[in-house]
Design an enzyme around this catalytic site. Sequence first.
Site: not given
Length: 169
Positions: A10-11
Site C-alpha cells: 500500500g502507501c
Amino acid sequence: MNKTIYLAGGCFWGTAHLFSLVPGVVSATAGYANSIVENPSYKLVCTGITNAAETVMVVYNDQKVSLSSLLSLYFRSIDPLSINRQGGDIGTQYRTGIYYTDSADSAVIESQIAALQTHYDKPIAVEHSPLINFYPAEEYHQDYLYKNPDGYCHVDPILFREAREIGKP
C-alpha cells in the site's frame, strides 16, 4: 551479507518506516516497482498508467534478520486479501506484492504465502514474482514519517514497536 527484498504494502510511507525500525535492516527506500514507464513520477504513478506499485526496497543483513522474519512482519502490516487497496488508499499502485532479485527467495516467499493461506477462505492477493525494475521515489517521500510524524499511515502503530524488537532475546 546484505540482501534485498522489495515489498509493496500500500502507501510506501508506512511500509518504509516500519522496516526502517527493524534491527538488521540497512535501508528502506520508497519507490516504484515494475513500471512500464521508465523513472515514473508520483503524479504519473497515481494515474495508474505506469502499472507501478508503491514499493519499498528493503536492504537487510541476513546475519541479523531473516527474510522469514521480514515477511512475517510484512504480512501483519497489510490486508493480504485486499486487491488494489490498503487502508484508505485505492488504486493499482497500492496493490500488495513481494518482488525478489534472488531466485532462492522465491521458495521462502511461496512457503510463507502458503502458510498464510491456511488462515483464510479467500485467496491471498499478494503478488510475488521477480522484480522487473525499481525506481526510487522523489526525495519528499523518503523517510516521510520521520519528517512528518503525524503524517498519514495505514500501518498499525503497534507494529512499529514490535519491529524494533525483532531478533532481540
